[in-house]
Design a protein around this motif. Structure first.
Motif: not given
Length: 527
Positions: A237-238, A230-231, A233-235, A240-242, A227
């Motif tokens: 990725m978000v 995954e959290a 990785r999501r953080s 980086r995109r931002r 968990q």
């Protein structure tokens, strides 16, 4: 396997997920047997490799601080004294690896002992060169490792700047037991956007294990739960995109939805901060911290030492506003030569008690300001008399050089300053609100208290003080900026603008978010 959590000190912000790769250049493995000529050739090979890396970076248009630091590191590998010292020990019968490491350590210790902070900071780079040369000798001059696309978090006793730029690895983070936020590896990490932690001792048994490096809360989690992984990785990725989306909008002006322009400036401690801030669209610097380079010194900085620390920062700000704050030592950032000083003495009081030290700093500021739109800012001001004394010393330094004295500003950080803000606004050329200290003083909190968050500026007593300062600035036609952490929090931007403030100075990594917040804000009539 249960998660293991290690706490450290953040050197560069961000979140990263990757496999741990331990670096131990020159510290273990088989002894290197080499002739004096082979030792010299190994130094040459490391210098050549660094220069190839620099050329590749410049060919890609990467002409900033990382390339400059690598170029300077290549000069260390070419240094004839260092090379001769190592070769001489080999000729006297010392094993090659020991000879190289000993020579590098002696050379590094000499640099570390220098009073010039710029030169002292090179000691880590010298040790890094020693380790690289030994690694080269143990490989027998063989080929470099094949590049690995798997994201890795580098772990070392002392990471070097070139480790983060290693073409054989996809480096997403770094952990170093030695060093600190002003080390060259930290400068490069911030410029690259690679999260970095210092002060963490990770056992080598963790090599190859998955980890989460969270430089926001300064932790490294080895073998995290599914968990947590995954959290993270999501953080990442978000985030980086931002960052990519906001960076693409840097050409847009910082103007509110109703057409009110806002000036964005950058807070800097190093030349890399200045470069990153200008790249992010800052119009200059609203705060140059000068005490950071001297937190480990054992005497008042000399004029030459001030000049050495300021030179690269002001050079990076040539053609832009450069607001140099004089030394702001305090209980939470006190160098050894001030240990034992009464806790009530800080910042300006310490400087006025030692006017020769303040005069030396003013002289160095003026000497190194060529090309920058210089302004000088005094911290912890509480009276017009204090500001007048500073203006007298600054004026004398300017007259000695035959140049006009630059604008002199006052930082408003104490309740006493707010009470006399009209008089200070009339006496100063500009005002700057240090939101961290002002909030702490008004709420009775220690600067190190976790409860002291940027959001506490919304407390009625603090917000009223900020508004009073801005209004006093308007009455006397003085520019007023906010340069504390509140100015870098996008959630607080509308609140600060509502006080009438139109100049915000924030960390380079916060500027894109602050600009976006400005562009999303609509001000009420009269604000």
């Amino acid at each position: 396997m249960r998660p293991e959590v290690y706490c450290g000190t953040a050197g560069a912000p961000g979140i990263a997920v990757g496999k741990l790769r331990h670096l131990a250049y020159g510290t273990n493995g088989e002894s290197a047997t080499a002739t004096p000529d082979q030792v010299g050739a190994a130094f040459g090979a490391i210098a050549a490799r660094l220069r190839r890396d620099v050329q590749s970076m410049r060919a890609r248009g990467e002409n900033g601080t990382p390339a400059d630091i690598l170029e300077a590191t290549a000069l260390i590998a070419d240094d004839p004294d260092l090379r001769s010292a190592a070769i001489g020990e080999v000729e006297n019968g010392t094993p090659a690896d020991r000879a190289v490491l000993d020579a590098a350590e002696r050379y590094a210790n000499v640099l570390a002992a220098l009073s010039d902070p710029t030169l002292a900071a090179r000691s880590a780079d010298v040790r890094q060169i020693g380790r690289r040369v030994v690694d080269q000798l143990r490989m027998g001059g063989g080929p470099a490792p094949v590049p690995d696309d798997e994201p890795v978090i580098l772990v070392a006793e002392e990471l070097g700047a070139d480790d983060l730029l290693d073409p054989s690895a996809t480096v997403v983070g770094g952990v170093s037991r030695l060093g600190g936020p002003n080390a060259h590896v930290a400068i490069v990490a911030r410029a690259l956007g690679v999260p970095l932690l210092f002060g963490v001792n990770v056992p080598t048994s963790s090599a190859g294990r998955e980890a989460v490096l969270d430089a926001v809360v300064a932790t490294l989690t080895v073998s995290p739960t599914a968990q947590r992984l995954e959290a993270a990785r999501r953080s990442a990725m978000v985030a980086r995109r931002r960052r990519e989306e906001l960076a693409a909008l840097r050409g847009q002006p910082a103007v509110t939805l109703d057409g009110t322009p806002v000036t964005l400036l950058v807070n800097v401690s190093t030349a890399a901060d200045a470069v990153a801030g200008l790249a992010a669209g800052a119009q200059g610097s609203g705060l140059i911290r000068t005490e950071v380079a001297f937190l480990n010194t054992r005497h008042w900085p000399t004029r030459a030492e001030h000049a050495a620390a300021l030179r690269p920062v002001l050079a990076a700000l040539a053609g832009h506003r450069a607001t140099v704050r004089t030394l702001d030592f305090a209980p939470d950032k006190l160098p050894p030569f001030l240990w034992g000083t009464s806790s009530r003495h800080r910042g300006l009081e310490l400087m006025l008690d030692n006017p020769h030290a303040l005069a030396d700093q003013f002289a160095a500021i003026l000497d190194e300001a060529d090309g920058a739109q210089l302004r000088v800012m005094i911290p912890m001001v509480v009276s017009v008399a204090q500001l007048a004394r500073c203006r007298e010393l600054l004026g004398a330094a300017a007259a000695e050089r035959g140049v006009p004295a630059p604008p002199l500003g006052a930082m408003i950080e104490l309740p006493e300053a707010v009470e006399s803000v009209d008089e200070l606004a009339a006496a100063a050329d500009f005002l700057s609100i240090g939101s961290n200290d002002l909030t702490a003083a008004l709420l009775g909190l220690d600067r190190r208290d976790p409860a002291l968050t940027p959001g506490r500026i919304a407390e009625p007593v603090v917000l009223a003080a900020v508004t009073a300062v801005v209004r006093a600035g308007r009455r006397h036609d003085r520019d007023v900026s906010v340069c504390g952490d509140a100015a870098g929090d996008p959630a607080l931007v509308p609140l600060l603008l509502s006080t009438g403030c139109r100049t915000l100075s924030a960390a380079p990594t916060a500027l894109d978010e602050v600009r976006a917040a400005v562009r999303d804000t609509t001000l009420e009539p009269g604000e």
